[in-house]
Design a protein around this motif. Structure first.
Motif, PDB file in Angstrom:
ATOM      1  N   GLU A  63      14.435 -14.336 -39.881  1.00 24.36           N
ATOM      2  CA  GLU A  63      15.133 -15.313 -38.654  1.00 24.36           C
ATOM      3  C   GLU A  63      14.586 -15.154 -37.384  1.00 24.36           C
ATOM      4  O   GLU A  63      13.914 -15.984 -36.384  1.00 24.36           O
ATOM      5  N   LEU A  64      13.755 -14.134 -37.265  1.00 25.55           N
ATOM      6  CA  LEU A  64      12.747 -13.370 -35.821  1.00 25.55           C
ATOM      7  C   LEU A  64      11.986 -14.061 -36.120  1.00 25.55           C
ATOM      8  O   LEU A  64      11.334 -15.471 -35.133  1.00 25.55           O
ATOM      9  N   THR A  66      11.039 -17.071 -36.939  1.00 27.88           N
ATOM     10  CA  THR A  66      11.674 -18.569 -37.369  1.00 27.88           C
ATOM     11  C   THR A  66      11.655 -18.703 -35.264  1.00 27.88           C
ATOM     12  O   THR A  66      11.335 -19.432 -35.306  1.00 27.88           O
ATOM     13  N   LEU A  67      12.310 -17.834 -34.962  1.00 25.31           N
ATOM     14  CA  LEU A  67      12.399 -17.916 -33.643  1.00 25.31           C
ATOM     15  C   LEU A  67      11.268 -17.671 -32.754  1.00 25.31           C
ATOM     16  O   LEU A  67      11.581 -18.120 -31.465  1.00 25.31           O
ATOM     17  N   MET A  68       9.937 -17.475 -33.762  1.00 24.97           N
ATOM     18  CA  MET A  68       9.164 -16.892 -32.465  1.00 24.97           C
ATOM     19  C   MET A  68       8.273 -18.397 -33.341  1.00 24.97           C
ATOM     20  O   MET A  68       6.477 -17.981 -33.101  1.00 24.97           O
ATOM     21  N   ASP A  69       8.603 -18.843 -34.260  1.00 22.92           N
ATOM     22  CA  ASP A  69       7.803 -20.109 -34.467  1.00 22.92           C
ATOM     23  C   ASP A  69       6.581 -19.420 -35.585  1.00 22.92           C
ATOM     24  O   ASP A  69       5.706 -19.940 -35.743  1.00 22.92           O
ATOM     25  N   HIS A  79       5.317 -17.099 -24.602  1.00 20.51           N
ATOM     26  CA  HIS A  79       6.117 -17.534 -24.119  1.00 20.51           C
ATOM     27  C   HIS A  79       6.704 -17.856 -22.957  1.00 20.51           C
ATOM     28  O   HIS A  79       6.360 -16.672 -21.649  1.00 20.51           O
TER      29      HIS A  79
END
Length: 82
Positions: A63-64, A66-69, A79
């Motif tokens: 998930e992390l 994914t959050l960081m593309d 960012h």
């Protein structure tokens, strides 16, 4: 006594020191990257989140990611808050 410890540790090497173990362990997270910086960042995050069930740790790391593309190093460097 030392022989018992050696035998115990040798059995753990046989149990854990093979590629099949990595697939279901949080250490698999940094192995998904090739860029050194991404490996180091996600290795740190996997260690930070490593409390509880391995499946949960792996899922939270994904998930992390994914959050960081999918690019942890690029995310950290570039960012900006919106």
């Amino acid at each position: 006594m030392i022989e018992n410890i050696k035998a115990f540790l040798d059995s753990k090497v046989i149990q854990y020191n093979h590629s099949g173990f990595i697939k279901n362990d949080p250490v698999s997270i940094p192995h998904t990257f090739t860029k050194k910086q991404d490996i180091e960042i996600m290795g740190l995050w996997a260690a930070v989140l490593a409390w509880g069930q391995r499946v949960t740790i792996i899922n939270k790391c994904r998930e992390l990611i994914t959050l960081m593309d999918g690019a942890p190093y690029d995310f950290i460097i570039n960012h900006q808050e919106t």
